[in-house]
Design an enzyme around this catalytic site. Structure first.
Site, PDB file in Angstrom:
ATOM      1  N   VAL A 280      11.829 -32.581 -48.224  1.00 35.88           N
ATOM      2  CA  VAL A 280      11.371 -32.942 -47.075  1.00 35.88           C
ATOM      3  C   VAL A 280       9.728 -32.764 -47.440  1.00 35.88           C
ATOM      4  O   VAL A 280       8.805 -33.505 -47.377  1.00 35.88           O
ATOM      5  CB  VAL A 280      11.700 -32.971 -45.874  1.00 35.88           C
ATOM      6  CG1 VAL A 280      10.806 -33.617 -44.519  1.00 35.88           C
ATOM      7  CG2 VAL A 280      13.158 -33.454 -45.717  1.00 35.88           C
TER       8      VAL A 280
ATOM      9  N   CYS B 168       1.895 -27.349 -38.694  1.00 34.62           N
ATOM     10  CA  CYS B 168       2.182 -26.317 -39.632  1.00 34.62           C
ATOM     11  C   CYS B 168       1.561 -26.376 -41.198  1.00 34.62           C
ATOM     12  O   CYS B 168       1.690 -27.721 -41.564  1.00 34.62           O
ATOM     13  CB  CYS B 168       3.487 -25.920 -39.595  1.00 34.62           C
ATOM     14  SG  CYS B 168       4.130 -25.549 -38.034  1.00 34.62           S
TER      15      CYS B 168
HETATM   16  N1  EPU Z   1       4.443 -38.237 -45.363  1.00 38.91           N
HETATM   17  C1  EPU Z   1       3.383 -38.907 -46.263  1.00 38.91           C
HETATM   18  N2  EPU Z   1       2.645 -39.604 -45.572  1.00 38.91           N
HETATM   19  C2  EPU Z   1       2.306 -39.797 -44.336  1.00 38.91           C
HETATM   20  C3  EPU Z   1       3.392 -39.330 -43.467  1.00 38.91           C
HETATM   21  C4  EPU Z   1       4.306 -38.597 -44.060  1.00 38.91           C
HETATM   22  O1  EPU Z   1       3.533 -38.551 -47.515  1.00 38.91           O
HETATM   23  O2  EPU Z   1       1.536 -40.568 -44.071  1.00 38.91           O
HETATM   24  C5  EPU Z   1       5.407 -37.377 -45.907  1.00 38.91           C
HETATM   25  C6  EPU Z   1       5.173 -35.911 -45.533  1.00 38.91           C
HETATM   26  O3  EPU Z   1       4.138 -35.175 -46.181  1.00 38.91           O
HETATM   27  C7  EPU Z   1       6.336 -35.196 -45.743  1.00 38.91           C
HETATM   28  C8  EPU Z   1       7.372 -36.459 -45.581  1.00 38.91           C
HETATM   29  O4  EPU Z   1       6.704 -37.660 -45.364  1.00 38.91           O
HETATM   30  O5  EPU Z   1       6.767 -34.802 -47.222  1.00 38.91           O
HETATM   31  C9  EPU Z   1       7.998 -36.333 -44.265  1.00 38.91           C
HETATM   32  O6  EPU Z   1       6.876 -36.346 -42.981  1.00 38.91           O
HETATM   33  P1  EPU Z   1       7.125 -37.023 -41.689  1.00 38.91           P
HETATM   34  O7  EPU Z   1       6.271 -38.037 -41.220  1.00 38.91           O
HETATM   35  O8  EPU Z   1       8.662 -37.464 -41.349  1.00 38.91           O
HETATM   36  O9  EPU Z   1       7.035 -35.808 -40.610  1.00 38.91           O
HETATM   37  P2  EPU Z   1       6.056 -35.655 -39.251  1.00 38.91           P
HETATM   38  O10 EPU Z   1       6.240 -37.176 -38.568  1.00 38.91           O
HETATM   39  O11 EPU Z   1       4.803 -35.141 -39.569  1.00 38.91           O
HETATM   40  C10 EPU Z   1       7.955 -34.739 -37.890  1.00 38.91           C
HETATM   41  C11 EPU Z   1       8.183 -33.229 -37.121  1.00 38.91           C
HETATM   42  C12 EPU Z   1       8.183 -32.364 -38.048  1.00 38.91           C
HETATM   43  C13 EPU Z   1       9.700 -32.457 -39.001  1.00 38.91           C
HETATM   44  C14 EPU Z   1       9.306 -33.797 -39.801  1.00 38.91           C
HETATM   45  C15 EPU Z   1      10.573 -34.222 -40.568  1.00 38.91           C
HETATM   46  C16 EPU Z   1       6.830 -33.711 -35.089  1.00 38.91           C
HETATM   47  C17 EPU Z   1       5.536 -33.466 -34.359  1.00 38.91           C
HETATM   48  N3  EPU Z   1       7.004 -33.208 -36.443  1.00 38.91           N
HETATM   49  O12 EPU Z   1       6.890 -34.459 -38.749  1.00 38.91           O
HETATM   50  O13 EPU Z   1       8.687 -31.174 -37.108  1.00 38.91           O
HETATM   51  O14 EPU Z   1       9.708 -31.535 -39.916  1.00 38.91           O
HETATM   52  O15 EPU Z   1       8.845 -34.800 -38.864  1.00 38.91           O
HETATM   53  O16 EPU Z   1      11.771 -34.439 -39.711  1.00 38.91           O
HETATM   54  O17 EPU Z   1       7.611 -34.701 -34.564  1.00 38.91           O
HETATM   55  C18 EPU Z   1       8.428 -28.805 -36.667  1.00 38.91           C
HETATM   56  O18 EPU Z   1       9.043 -29.149 -35.572  1.00 38.91           O
HETATM   57  O19 EPU Z   1       8.311 -27.703 -37.110  1.00 38.91           O
HETATM   58  C19 EPU Z   1       8.332 -29.845 -37.578  1.00 38.91           C
HETATM   59  C20 EPU Z   1       7.327 -29.427 -38.826  1.00 38.91           C
END
Ligand code: EPU
Length: 436
Positions: A333, A121
């Site tokens: 977040v 997204c």
């Molecule tokens: N971030 C960085 N660098 C990275 C990774 C993350 O700066 O290498 C930052 C992101 O930009 C963000 C924050 O860290 O500002 C948190 O990101 P996170 O890595 O926790 O998110 P994600 O693993 O990419 C998962 C879920 C998301 C959910 C987030 C937070 C999945 C597939 N996606 O994303 O779900 O919002 O954790 O709980 O598990 C959704 O379901 O709609 C969704 C977006």
């Protein structure tokens, strides 16, 4: 599925629906299965497109997937794993972020992987710098290629000490999936501890991993040489459950959500109650309903677990447009998760977004050019409109707004919603929504 939905709103949603396994857990358990020597069996798997995407990707690498949609049981056999063709991988990547989590398992099994550029997204920059730093720390070599990254290892991956700059869900999962078979001990500090991560740890433990979680966001992993398959029942989708709960509140309705699980939703339930929503917890699920009196405004900040999930924010904002007074929501977040409010304004909501950190502590996005705080003044009657779905949760929020609004709305791009909401059209019909 046609991608345009006509919604005749202004009616309370009422009835019973079921939520199955979590979108943000199931695809990761499927990736974990690649680490095993034998077949894995996952129960409570929902029919959502993220599961299709991962099935396609693991299939390209030689894993056999057999998914019985009715029972929700998925078998995954990774014994014949092999390197896939880059063009095929590209075509299967879809709009998901899961492919980056293939790195550890494929490196262990095949010594190399090609990871396509990620989808997901559009709610912020969503970089992968944490992931790449972690993989390099384990000894992986990474090259940027057209359309993705190529990653390989020359020798065995080795355990490491990793300090995450932010408790990222994906980076924590990357560390877990890579460290379990790395040589020696890995210490991950500043880890995310979401229930979906705990369930992934349960899966890995069943496969033979040795993982302990301390109370201070430190996770310790002792690498093992061999892992087996697993049998596991996925935890329910607490984002889907909360989304329908917010829909009950916004439409003045009454929804029993079978499968909703109180322990994973404590923070949401507290906020739901503060807004004035009512709920009854049973062994089968949770009934969420509007008690008939005015809803209350709140001050809310999203955060990593055990805080209020960012993914709960967008559906709840729709309900806040019906609360009696001014609510403040600070998104900490993602830097760009209020784009969806424009369509709500077009439907009559009073929502202003600000760059400042409102109503709470300063966050990473303060004093930068990110509109990450919102002020919602209510109650405002909503009216039907033509809306285009921007992202998964924002899209579901638009759907809720259309269901709460008087008159007809035309919602474009509803395919996006099937990424994370199983059978949402039949669920809407079960809740007596007027849709076409
Ligand atoms: N971030 C960085 N660098 C990275 C990774 C993350 O700066 O290498 C930052 C992101 O930009 C963000 C924050 O860290 O500002 C948190 O990101 P996170 O890595 O926790 O998110 P994600 O693993 O990419 C998962 C879920 C998301 C959910 C987030 C937070 C999945 C597939 N996606 O994303 O779900 O919002 O954790 O709980 O598990 C959704 O379901 O709609 C969704 C977006």
């Amino acid at each position: 599925m046609a991608s345009v939905l006509k919604v005749c709103g202004g009616r309370p949603l009422h009835g019973t629906i079921t939520v199955r396994g979590a979108k943000n857990f199931v695809p990761k358990a499927m990736v974990a299965a690649l680490l095993g020597d034998g077949e894995s069996e996952l129960h409570n798997v929902p029919l959502i497109s993220d599961v299709d995407i991962v099935s396609g990707l693991v299939g390209l690498h030689g894993a056999r997937v057999d998914f019985d949609q009715e029972s929700g049981v998925l078998h995954l056999d990774p014994q014949d794993l092999h390197t896939a063709h880059i063009v095929d991988i590209d075509a299967h990547a879809g709009s998901s972020r899961i492919p980056i989590l293939f790195c550890g398992p494929l490196l262990h099994r095949l010594k190399e992987a090609f990871i396509p550029d990620l989808g997901g997204c559009n709610i912020g920059g969503r970089p992968i710098d944490f992931h790449l730093d972690i993989l390099r720390t384990f000894g992986a070599k990474i090259e940027k290629k057209p359309g993705g990254i190529r990653i390989h290892r020359d020798g065995p991956l080795t355990g490491a000490v990793i300090d995450l700059p932010y408790p990222s869900v994906g980076a924590t999962e990357q560390t877990l999936l890579t460290s379990v078979k790395a040589q020696g001990i890995t210490v991950l500090r500043g880890a995310a501890i979401e229930p979906e991560i705990m369930d992934l740890i349960h899966v890995l433990q069943k496969m033979g991993a040795i993982i302990s979680v301390d109370t201070d966001r430190t996770i310790r992993i002792e690498g093992v040489d061999k892992m087996s398959g697993f049998v596991h029942h996925a935890l329910p989708d607490r984002i889907e459950a909360a989304s329908w709960a917010s829909a009950a509140l916004a439409t003045g309705g009454d929804i029993f959500i079978k499968g909703a699980h109180q322990p994973d939703m404590t923070t949401y339930l507290n906020v739901f109650r503060k807004v004035g929503g009512a709920f009854d917890v049973t062994n089968q699920g949770i009934r969420f309903y509007h008690p008939g009196h005015a809803l209350q405004p709140i001050v809310l900040e999203t955060n990593v677990h055990p805080g209020f999930m960012t993914d709960w924010q967008q559906p709840l904002v729709v309900a806040l447009t019906q609360a009696d007074g001014i609510s403040i929501v600070h998104e900490t977040v993602y830097e760009n998760r209020f784009g969806f409010t424009k369509a709500l304004r077009d439907m009559g909501a009073h929502i202003q977004v600000y760059r400042e950190c409102l109503g709470g502590l300063d966050c990473r996005f303060g004093r930068r050019n990110f509109h990450h705080s919102a002020v919602v003044s209510g109650p405002t009657p909503l009216h039907g409109a033509e809306v285009i779905i921007p992202d998964l949760r924002g899209g579901f929020s638009h759907l809720i707004a259309a269901l709460a609004a008087e008159g007809e709305s035309t919602v474009h791009g509803i395919n996006m919603i099937s990424r994370g909401y199983e059978h949402f059209l039949s669920k809407l019909r079960a809740l007596h929504a007027h849709i076409e």
